[in-house]
Design a protein around this motif. Structure first.
Motif, PDB file in Angstrom:
ATOM      1  N   LYS A 136     -11.962  -3.697  -4.171  1.00 46.25           N
ATOM      2  CA  LYS A 136     -11.936  -4.023  -4.854  1.00 46.25           C
ATOM      3  C   LYS A 136     -11.140  -5.267  -4.867  1.00 46.25           C
ATOM      4  N   SER A 137     -10.590  -6.216  -6.063  1.00 47.76           N
ATOM      5  CA  SER A 137      -9.613  -7.395  -6.105  1.00 47.76           C
ATOM      6  C   SER A 137      -7.904  -7.337  -6.532  1.00 47.76           C
ATOM      7  N   LEU A 138      -7.056  -8.115  -5.980  1.00 47.96           N
ATOM      8  CA  LEU A 138      -5.580  -7.186  -6.836  1.00 47.96           C
ATOM      9  C   LEU A 138      -5.115  -7.800  -7.812  1.00 47.96           C
TER      10      LEU A 138
ATOM     11  N   PHE B  69      -9.987 -14.141  -0.755  1.00 47.02           N
ATOM     12  CA  PHE B  69      -9.230 -14.140  -1.987  1.00 47.02           C
ATOM     13  C   PHE B  69      -8.915 -15.209  -2.683  1.00 47.02           C
TER      14      PHE B  69
ATOM     15  N   SER C 123      -2.332  -7.477 -10.615  1.00 44.76           N
ATOM     16  CA  SER C 123      -0.740  -7.549 -10.671  1.00 44.76           C
ATOM     17  C   SER C 123      -0.320  -6.210 -11.927  1.00 44.76           C
TER      18      SER C 123
ATOM     19  N   GLN D  92      -4.406  -2.549  -5.856  1.00 48.39           N
ATOM     20  CA  GLN D  92      -5.511  -2.726  -4.874  1.00 48.39           C
ATOM     21  C   GLN D  92      -6.746  -1.559  -4.819  1.00 48.39           C
TER      22      GLN D  92
ATOM     23  N   PHE E 179      -6.477 -12.796  -9.287  1.00 52.62           N
ATOM     24  CA  PHE E 179      -7.287 -12.864  -8.083  1.00 52.62           C
ATOM     25  C   PHE E 179      -8.433 -12.914  -8.671  1.00 52.62           C
ATOM     26  N   GLY E 180      -9.542 -13.867  -8.104  1.00 57.87           N
ATOM     27  CA  GLY E 180     -10.854 -13.111  -8.511  1.00 57.87           C
ATOM     28  C   GLY E 180     -11.156 -12.509  -7.446  1.00 57.87           C
ATOM     29  N   PRO E 181     -12.774 -11.189  -7.514  1.00 67.22           N
ATOM     30  CA  PRO E 181     -13.593 -10.927  -6.687  1.00 67.22           C
ATOM     31  C   PRO E 181     -13.470 -10.979  -5.728  1.00 67.22           C
TER      32      PRO E 181
ATOM     33  N   TYR F 266       1.349  -5.472  -6.722  1.00 71.22           N
ATOM     34  CA  TYR F 266      -0.048  -5.473  -6.828  1.00 71.22           C
ATOM     35  C   TYR F 266      -0.695  -4.110  -6.733  1.00 71.22           C
TER      36      TYR F 266
ATOM     37  N   THR G 221       3.169 -14.915 -11.732  1.00 66.71           N
ATOM     38  CA  THR G 221       2.101 -13.551 -11.165  1.00 66.71           C
ATOM     39  C   THR G 221       0.774 -14.468 -10.902  1.00 66.71           C
TER      40      THR G 221
END
Lengths: 112, 110
Positions: free
Chosen positions: A41-43, B90, A45, A37, B101-103, A35, B98
């Motif tokens: 911010k978010s992760l 998160f 894939s 990041q 993810f949320g913000p 992943y 897989t």
């Protein structure tokens, strides 16, 4: 208990250079994930590796998996500034998605 | 398609207060997760749910509870917040392993 270790934890590199991030894990696994990041911010894939010898490539990033060595690598070719981010590997323990364990991450800084 | 939404985006909370972090997905994924992210520790799994009606404990479940009344929603509750629960939270859902993810929710407990 499944343990996932990444190294290095921090990597500063110049644009145009190549480098590899390593992910070691401690027990047999069904699958391995990478992943990305970005700061704050978010992760997101990047790759899913499902079997021994699996190799996946996307742009300047290439991930591989050696299940016998319990090792995955994320290779960066000719780094560019846009690749600056933190990269996490994550491993499923055998038996279910709920057992995913993340490494502590590798913070990559690509210097122009 | 929104994917996964979380609310609130950030919150400052007094210790001892009760707080629920909301998570909603529109992808109809069966599995959902809550993680906390702390500097130097990566992501740690708090609770998970394989399908609506079932939940399980992750690596760091103490002080947190979850429910999964339907496929879309997976709220995380802190019954009595403590400063050590200051973190970024998160929510994620997964399809074939897989995770999406949320913000995130940035929570500060004072």
């Amino acid at each position: 208990e499944l343990k996932v270790e990444q190294n290095p934890l921090f990597l500063s590199m110049q644009e145009g250079k190549n480098y590899t991030i390593y992910c070691n894990y401690s027990t047999t696994s069904d699958r391995l994930y990478w992943y990305r990041q970005d700061p704050g911010k978010s992760l997101e894939s990047l790759f899913v590796l499902l079997s021994n010898g699996a190799v996946k490539q996307e742009g300047r990033l290439m991930a591989s998996l050696d299940t016998k060595a319990r090792l995955s690598t994320l290779h960066i070719t000719a780094a560019v500034h846009d690749l600056s981010a933190t990269y996490f590997c994550a491993v499923d323990a055998v038996g279910g998605y709920q057992k995913v364990t993340f490494g502590t991450g590798t913070k990559l800084q690509v210097i122009p | 398609i929104a994917g996964i939404t979380q609310a609130p985006t950030s919150q400052i909370l007094a210790a001892g207060r009760r707080m629920t972090l909301r998570c909603t997905q529109d992808m109809r994924h069966n599995a959902m997760y809550w993680y906390r992210q702390d500097l130097g520790l990566g992501l740690r799994l708090i609770h998970y749910s394989n399908t609506a009606g079932t939940t399980g404990k992750g690596e760091v479940p103490d002080g947190y509870s979850v429910s999964r009344a339907n496929t879309d929603d997976f709220p995380l509750t802190l019954a009595s917040a403590v400063p050590s629960q200051t973190s970024v939270y998160f929510c994620a859902s997964s399809e074939a392993g897989t995770q999406y993810f949320g913000p995130g929710t940035r929570l500060t407990v004072l």
